[in-house]
Motif scaffolding. Sequence first.
Motif, PDB file in Angstrom:
ATOM      1  N   UNK A   1      11.319   5.184  -0.896  1.00 12.20           N
ATOM      2  CA  UNK A   1      11.279   5.292   0.560  1.00 12.20           C
ATOM      3  C   UNK A   1      12.114   6.451   1.051  1.00 12.20           C
ATOM      4  N   UNK A   2      13.272   6.635   0.439  1.00 13.49           N
ATOM      5  CA  UNK A   2      14.146   7.714   0.886  1.00 13.49           C
ATOM      6  C   UNK A   2      13.524   9.066   0.595  1.00 13.49           C
ATOM      7  N   UNK A   3      12.780   9.176  -0.493  1.00 14.33           N
ATOM      8  CA  UNK A   3      12.129  10.447  -0.822  1.00 14.33           C
ATOM      9  C   UNK A   3      11.054  10.757   0.206  1.00 14.33           C
ATOM     10  N   UNK A   4      10.350   9.688   0.617  1.00 20.48           N
ATOM     11  CA  UNK A   4       9.224   9.905   1.519  1.00 20.48           C
ATOM     12  C   UNK A   4       9.680  10.358   2.899  1.00 20.48           C
TER      13      UNK A   4
ATOM     14  N   UNK B   1       0.830  -1.209   0.000  1.00 21.00           N
ATOM     15  CA  UNK B   1       0.000   0.000   0.000  1.00 21.00           C
ATOM     16  C   UNK B   1       0.865   1.260   0.000  1.00 21.00           C
ATOM     17  N   UNK B   2       2.030   1.173   0.646  1.00 21.47           N
ATOM     18  CA  UNK B   2       2.920   2.339   0.672  1.00 21.47           C
ATOM     19  C   UNK B   2       3.479   2.645  -0.704  1.00 21.47           C
ATOM     20  N   UNK B   3       3.944   1.593  -1.357  1.00 22.35           N
ATOM     21  CA  UNK B   3       4.525   1.816  -2.670  1.00 22.35           C
ATOM     22  C   UNK B   3       3.425   1.893  -3.715  1.00 22.35           C
ATOM     23  N   UNK B   4       2.228   1.603  -3.323  1.00 29.16           N
ATOM     24  CA  UNK B   4       1.110   1.620  -4.246  1.00 29.16           C
ATOM     25  C   UNK B   4       1.200   0.423  -5.161  1.00 29.16           C
ATOM     26  N   UNK B   5       0.144   0.173  -5.844  1.00 28.27           N
ATOM     27  CA  UNK B   5       0.230  -0.904  -6.830  1.00 28.27           C
ATOM     28  C   UNK B   5       0.847  -0.303  -8.063  1.00 28.27           C
ATOM     29  N   UNK B   6       2.111  -0.010  -7.958  1.00 25.77           N
ATOM     30  CA  UNK B   6       2.736   0.732  -9.048  1.00 25.77           C
ATOM     31  C   UNK B   6       3.498  -0.180  -9.990  1.00 25.77           C
ATOM     32  N   UNK B   7       3.672   0.314 -11.193  1.00 18.23           N
ATOM     33  CA  UNK B   7       4.450  -0.435 -12.181  1.00 18.23           C
ATOM     34  C   UNK B   7       5.493   0.483 -12.796  1.00 18.23           C
ATOM     35  N   UNK B   8       6.579  -0.143 -13.225  1.00 22.10           N
ATOM     36  CA  UNK B   8       7.587   0.632 -13.942  1.00 22.10           C
ATOM     37  C   UNK B   8       7.319   0.528 -15.433  1.00 22.10           C
ATOM     38  N   UNK B   9       7.282   1.675 -16.094  1.00 26.62           N
ATOM     39  CA  UNK B   9       7.135   1.643 -17.547  1.00 26.62           C
ATOM     40  C   UNK B   9       8.383   2.250 -18.163  1.00 26.62           C
ATOM     41  N   UNK B  10       9.070   1.440 -18.961  1.00 25.85           N
ATOM     42  CA  UNK B  10      10.268   1.938 -19.629  1.00 25.85           C
ATOM     43  C   UNK B  10       9.959   2.155 -21.104  1.00 25.85           C
ATOM     44  N   UNK B  11      10.340   3.311 -21.619  1.00 29.36           N
ATOM     45  CA  UNK B  11      10.035   3.640 -23.010  1.00 29.36           C
ATOM     46  C   UNK B  11      11.303   4.066 -23.740  1.00 29.36           C
TER      47      UNK B  11
END
Lengths: 326, 262
Positions: free
Chosen positions: A321-324, A246-256
Amino acid sequence: MPKDKVIEVRHLSKSYTSRERPSGIKGLFKWGKKKKKAIFNDFNLSLDGQQVIGLIGPNGAGKTTLLKLLSGIIYPDQGKIKVLGYRPQKRQKSFLRQLGFLMGNKSHLWWNLPPIDSFQMLKVIYQIEENAFNDTLTKFSRFLEVDHLLFKPVRQLSLGERMRCQLIAAFLHLPKLVFLDEPTLALDIISQEKIRKFICYYQKEYQATIIVTSHYLKDILTTAQEVVILNNGQLVFQGNKDKLVSLTGHQREIKVEFFSPTKRGKLQEYQPYLKKLNDSQAMFLVPKEKIVDLTKFLTTHFSITDLTIKEMEIETVIKEFFKREP
Amino acid sequence: MSWKRWWLIGYSFFKEETAFQLSFLVSKLREFINLIVIFLLWYALLKHNFHLKNYTNQQTLGYFLYSFVIGQIILSTRLWRIGDMIISGNISALFLYPIKMWQLFLSWDIAHKVINFTISLFYLLPFLFFFHLTPFQHFTLTTYIFFILSLILGSLTYSFIVLIFNSLAFYLTEMWSVIFLFNIFLSFFSGQFFPLDAVSSLLAFSPFAYVNFWPSRLLARSELPPHSILILAVGFFWLLIFFLTFTALWRTGLKKFSGWGE
Ligand SMILES: Nc1ncnc2c1ncn2[C@@H]1O[C@H](COP(=O)(O)OP(=O)(O)OP(=O)(O)O)[C@@H](O)[C@H]1O
Ligand SMILES: [Mg+2]
């Protein structure tokens, strides 16, 4: 009397000294400079509960070092370590009997003999009863599908087959606490899956605490209930797996990869999600629900040569995490 | 620890060592040929009126034969592997076993010695027969006691010498050249090349004499050496020194040990 935690580490400091010496004959006559490298400095950690715990971190984070300290193979420079209520460096028999340790890239089995011979020796060393030994061995080797390989010399086994046999060796004495250092390293998906299943099975069946290290978030998220993230000898995150998600969110990396170099400004409302941009390559971190929108946007407004969508890598998580928490 | 557990541990390590049965047999055959060569050499020398001080011809021949068999007991050890295990970090696996390190080492070594000695009996018998050698001929209870004590003393002394060298691996990575030189030195000063008291009685009191010379001499001459109590006392004194050196090296080494470098 309060019950002992499974693992309790207080003010731990550990550094390695190594000498840098020229190789070959020259090295014989030169001592080389002593180099001290601090791995942990005033490190604290406390883990409890019968569960699978994932220990993740990039290369050199100190995961293996931590496990070696917790199992008493090496000594801390400073600080207090308690595991199952014991001081591991004392190497008490009653402690070692409850501990299992698998180093993914080291063979614990005799190379020239079939696995069964190594198991027989463990049986004697751990004083396992004949019946219990036979039962456990049959159960585990069926589960990991190596029952037909027990009589084949270890050197003739494939990497995945060997790893599964090593796993049996680490679990044969039914330890309460098990350290698995990268048990799925360099294995194919099917072998990885079998090993993960076995870890979950053992934990439930025998109410054990299992610590598994890995570089891959996914590896951990499928097996572990609790997650510890380590970076440069520091604790970045500790908590429930769901909390991490939940902290990192259900996030994905998109590389273009764009056909030609692109500027930030052109990305409009997607700018906040942009994590990296150099010339024609960009990396976005987006919540799952934005994936479709972003890819649509990218494909309609730019000419693109490559596009990949991946789960977050551990390095990205750590940066976040370090940014947060500045 | 029950005797059965000792044996099973020792035996399972032995099984690993002899996984390649052919090369094990060949190494045994090589030893046998070595023995024949040495023996025939001395046989020829004695025939040509060369004599050793203090030893009759029969005793000289006996000395070399017994020295070889004693070597199969005292000098056959698995402990030389420990250094490599320390350098590679593989010794970590042993640290995790719920068994005392010395018990593990001792059970390896006893199994190793028993098996090597048993095999050496097969070469011993034809020699005894052809050269009319009779060990234990005039042995009394005291000679037997001295013999057994000197065997134990020799085995322990040699084990601790080997352990001292192997624990150097905690500190150095280049130790094998030193060890190679030491082994040549040792075969000389332990009396494997000649009976020490035929050259100088001073040599016989060096710590290395206990590794081969004393028990071999006893078998060859079938008599207690003069000052036998003093000999044993000096031997135990050396053993104590080796033991203390080893434990100091080992303890500090463990603290420096960094395990498997990952
Ligand atoms: N035996 C050693 N001697 C000197 N330095 C060491 C030794 N073992 C590890 N290190 C150093 O300590 C640091 C942490 O190593 P460690 O093996 O604990 O990392 P790790 O998190 O397990 O990494 P990886 O994911 O690559 O296995 C590394 O920078 C490594 O170079
Ligand atoms: Mg590691």
